[in-house]
Motif scaffolding. Structure first.
Motif, PDB file in Angstrom:
ATOM      1  N   LYS A  59      50.690  57.780  35.057  1.00 20.91           N
ATOM      2  CA  LYS A  59      51.406  58.619  34.096  1.00 20.91           C
ATOM      3  C   LYS A  59      52.598  59.338  34.704  1.00 20.91           C
ATOM      4  CE  LYS A  59      47.797  62.075  34.584  1.00 20.91           C
ATOM      5  NZ  LYS A  59      46.655  62.656  33.919  1.00 20.91           N
ATOM      6  N   ASN A  60      52.717  59.333  36.058  1.00 16.17           N
ATOM      7  CA  ASN A  60      53.863  59.927  36.736  1.00 16.17           C
ATOM      8  C   ASN A  60      54.936  58.900  37.078  1.00 16.17           C
ATOM      9  OD1 ASN A  60      52.622  62.514  36.780  1.00 16.17           O
ATOM     10  ND2 ASN A  60      51.387  61.847  38.500  1.00 16.17           N
ATOM     11  N   GLY A  61      54.675  57.626  36.725  1.00 17.29           N
ATOM     12  CA  GLY A  61      55.636  56.567  37.000  1.00 17.29           C
ATOM     13  C   GLY A  61      55.443  55.881  38.336  1.00 17.29           C
ATOM     14  N   SER A  62      54.452  56.299  39.121  1.00 16.62           N
ATOM     15  CA  SER A  62      54.170  55.652  40.408  1.00 16.62           C
ATOM     16  C   SER A  62      53.437  54.337  40.171  1.00 16.62           C
ATOM     17  CB  SER A  62      53.303  56.551  41.283  1.00 16.62           C
ATOM     18  OG  SER A  62      53.981  57.744  41.583  1.00 16.62           O
ATOM     19  N   ILE A  63      53.766  53.342  40.978  1.00 16.74           N
ATOM     20  CA  ILE A  63      53.144  52.023  40.845  1.00 16.74           C
ATOM     21  C   ILE A  63      52.184  51.804  42.002  1.00 16.74           C
ATOM     22  CG2 ILE A  63      53.531  49.535  40.816  1.00 16.74           C
ATOM     23  CD1 ILE A  63      56.294  50.142  39.585  1.00 16.74           C
ATOM     24  N   ARG A  64      50.954  51.435  41.656  1.00 13.11           N
ATOM     25  CA  ARG A  64      49.942  51.047  42.646  1.00 13.11           C
ATOM     26  C   ARG A  64      49.684  49.563  42.479  1.00 13.11           C
ATOM     27  NH1 ARG A  64      44.699  54.617  42.837  1.00 13.11           N
ATOM     28  NH2 ARG A  64      44.584  53.614  44.868  1.00 13.11           N
ATOM     29  N   THR A  65      49.430  48.882  43.586  1.00 17.02           N
ATOM     30  CA  THR A  65      49.125  47.463  43.528  1.00 17.02           C
ATOM     31  C   THR A  65      47.783  47.199  44.189  1.00 17.02           C
ATOM     32  OG1 THR A  65      50.335  47.014  45.569  1.00 17.02           O
ATOM     33  CG2 THR A  65      51.554  46.765  43.497  1.00 17.02           C
ATOM     34  N   ALA A  66      47.172  46.088  43.776  1.00 15.80           N
ATOM     35  CA  ALA A  66      45.877  45.702  44.327  1.00 15.80           C
ATOM     36  C   ALA A  66      45.718  44.197  44.219  1.00 15.80           C
ATOM     37  CB  ALA A  66      44.751  46.386  43.566  1.00 15.80           C
ATOM     38  N   GLU A  67      44.927  43.646  45.131  1.00 16.00           N
ATOM     39  CA  GLU A  67      44.518  42.250  45.014  1.00 16.00           C
ATOM     40  C   GLU A  67      43.400  42.197  43.993  1.00 16.00           C
ATOM     41  OE1 GLU A  67      43.214  39.376  48.143  1.00 16.00           O
ATOM     42  OE2 GLU A  67      44.484  40.742  49.344  1.00 16.00           O
ATOM     43  N   CYS A  68      43.525  41.296  43.042  1.00 17.53           N
ATOM     44  CA  CYS A  68      42.540  41.216  41.960  1.00 17.53           C
ATOM     45  C   CYS A  68      42.189  39.754  41.731  1.00 17.53           C
ATOM     46  CB  CYS A  68      43.142  41.836  40.696  1.00 17.53           C
ATOM     47  SG  CYS A  68      42.056  41.858  39.270  1.00 17.53           S
ATOM     48  N   SER A  69      40.901  39.463  41.534  1.00 17.20           N
ATOM     49  CA  SER A  69      40.517  38.085  41.230  1.00 17.20           C
ATOM     50  C   SER A  69      39.196  38.042  40.486  1.00 17.20           C
ATOM     51  CB  SER A  69      40.416  37.254  42.511  1.00 17.20           C
ATOM     52  OG  SER A  69      39.416  37.748  43.350  1.00 17.20           O
ATOM     53  N   GLY A  70      39.066  37.004  39.683  1.00 22.95           N
ATOM     54  CA  GLY A  70      37.850  36.765  38.923  1.00 22.95           C
ATOM     55  C   GLY A  70      37.602  37.809  37.862  1.00 22.95           C
ATOM     56  N   GLY A  71      36.828  37.470  36.879  1.00 23.44           N
ATOM     57  CA  GLY A  71      36.461  38.423  35.850  1.00 23.44           C
ATOM     58  C   GLY A  71      37.314  38.314  34.598  1.00 23.44           C
ATOM     59  N   LEU A  72      37.548  39.476  33.962  1.00 25.97           N
ATOM     60  CA  LEU A  72      38.314  39.469  32.717  1.00 25.97           C
ATOM     61  C   LEU A  72      39.006  40.799  32.503  1.00 25.97           C
ATOM     62  CD1 LEU A  72      36.721  41.220  30.261  1.00 25.97           C
ATOM     63  CD2 LEU A  72      35.115  39.362  30.580  1.00 25.97           C
TER      64      LEU A  72
ATOM     65  N   VAL B  65      40.680  36.703  34.181  1.00 25.71           N
ATOM     66  CA  VAL B  65      41.600  37.129  35.232  1.00 25.71           C
ATOM     67  C   VAL B  65      41.564  36.117  36.370  1.00 25.71           C
ATOM     68  CG1 VAL B  65      42.040  38.908  36.970  1.00 25.71           C
ATOM     69  CG2 VAL B  65      41.382  39.564  34.655  1.00 25.71           C
ATOM     70  N   ASN B  66      42.746  35.675  36.797  1.00 17.86           N
ATOM     71  CA  ASN B  66      42.866  34.784  37.949  1.00 17.86           C
ATOM     72  C   ASN B  66      43.260  35.598  39.173  1.00 17.86           C
ATOM     73  OD1 ASN B  66      42.332  32.646  36.298  1.00 17.86           O
ATOM     74  ND2 ASN B  66      44.306  31.651  36.534  1.00 17.86           N
ATOM     75  N   LYS B  67      43.242  34.951  40.341  1.00 15.97           N
ATOM     76  CA  LYS B  67      43.631  35.626  41.572  1.00 15.97           C
ATOM     77  C   LYS B  67      45.109  35.976  41.521  1.00 15.97           C
ATOM     78  CE  LYS B  67      43.528  35.204  46.555  1.00 15.97           C
ATOM     79  NZ  LYS B  67      43.175  34.373  47.691  1.00 15.97           N
ATOM     80  N   GLY B  68      45.420  37.225  41.877  1.00 17.42           N
ATOM     81  CA  GLY B  68      46.808  37.664  41.889  1.00 17.42           C
ATOM     82  C   GLY B  68      46.903  39.137  42.214  1.00 17.42           C
ATOM     83  N   ILE B  69      48.086  39.678  42.033  1.00 17.53           N
ATOM     84  CA  ILE B  69      48.340  41.086  42.290  1.00 17.53           C
ATOM     85  C   ILE B  69      48.313  41.844  40.967  1.00 17.53           C
ATOM     86  CG2 ILE B  69      50.016  42.771  43.166  1.00 17.53           C
ATOM     87  CD1 ILE B  69      48.754  41.006  45.331  1.00 17.53           C
ATOM     88  N   ALA B  70      47.520  42.895  40.916  1.00 16.37           N
ATOM     89  CA  ALA B  70      47.504  43.797  39.762  1.00 16.37           C
ATOM     90  C   ALA B  70      48.489  44.924  40.048  1.00 16.37           C
ATOM     91  CB  ALA B  70      46.105  44.360  39.538  1.00 16.37           C
ATOM     92  N   LYS B  71      49.251  45.318  39.012  1.00 17.86           N
ATOM     93  CA  LYS B  71      50.195  46.429  39.148  1.00 17.86           C
ATOM     94  C   LYS B  71      49.866  47.459  38.083  1.00 17.86           C
ATOM     95  CE  LYS B  71      53.900  43.566  40.930  1.00 17.86           C
ATOM     96  NZ  LYS B  71      55.246  43.052  40.719  1.00 17.86           N
ATOM     97  N   ILE B  72      49.625  48.680  38.521  1.00 16.27           N
ATOM     98  CA  ILE B  72      49.280  49.767  37.604  1.00 16.27           C
ATOM     99  C   ILE B  72      50.330  50.858  37.747  1.00 16.27           C
ATOM    100  CG2 ILE B  72      47.603  51.571  37.080  1.00 16.27           C
ATOM    101  CD1 ILE B  72      46.315  48.523  38.714  1.00 16.27           C
TER     102      ILE B  72
END
Length: 89
Positions: free
Chosen positions: A55-68, A45-52
């Motif tokens: 199950k209700n269709g709502s989108i959450r975002t987070a800053e994510c970096s490093g790891g896998l 995983v590189n630095k960027g925005i994660a989008k989840i």
């Protein structure tokens, strides 16, 4: 929409353990989206925005970096050095 189990872990602990519809993160090869039924997969995983999408269709975002990110047996795990949910979500 079909769902799958998503676990997000950082050095601070478990950030999420939920049933979701999709997850997208930035990897070394570019942005990757995971849906239910995805083949087994592992990528750094590189630095960027994660989008989840929950199950209700709502989108959450987070800053994510490093790891896998890994997909194995229908369970998706993001093991990140940093994962910070955006404010208001």
């Amino acid at each position: 929409m079909n769902t799958f189990k998503l676990q997000i872990v950082t050095p601070e602990g478990l950030m999420a353990d939920d049933e979701v519809c999709s997850v997208a993160v930035r990897t070394a090869a570019g942005d990757v989206g995971i849906l239910a039924g995805h083949a087994d997969y592992v990528a750094p995983v590189n630095k960027g925005i994660a989008k989840i999408t929950d199950k209700n269709g709502s989108i959450r975002t987070a800053e994510c970096s490093g790891g896998l990110i890994s997909v194995k047996g229908g369970i998706v795990r993001v093991v990140a050095e940093k994962f910070t949910w955006d404010e208001g979500h």
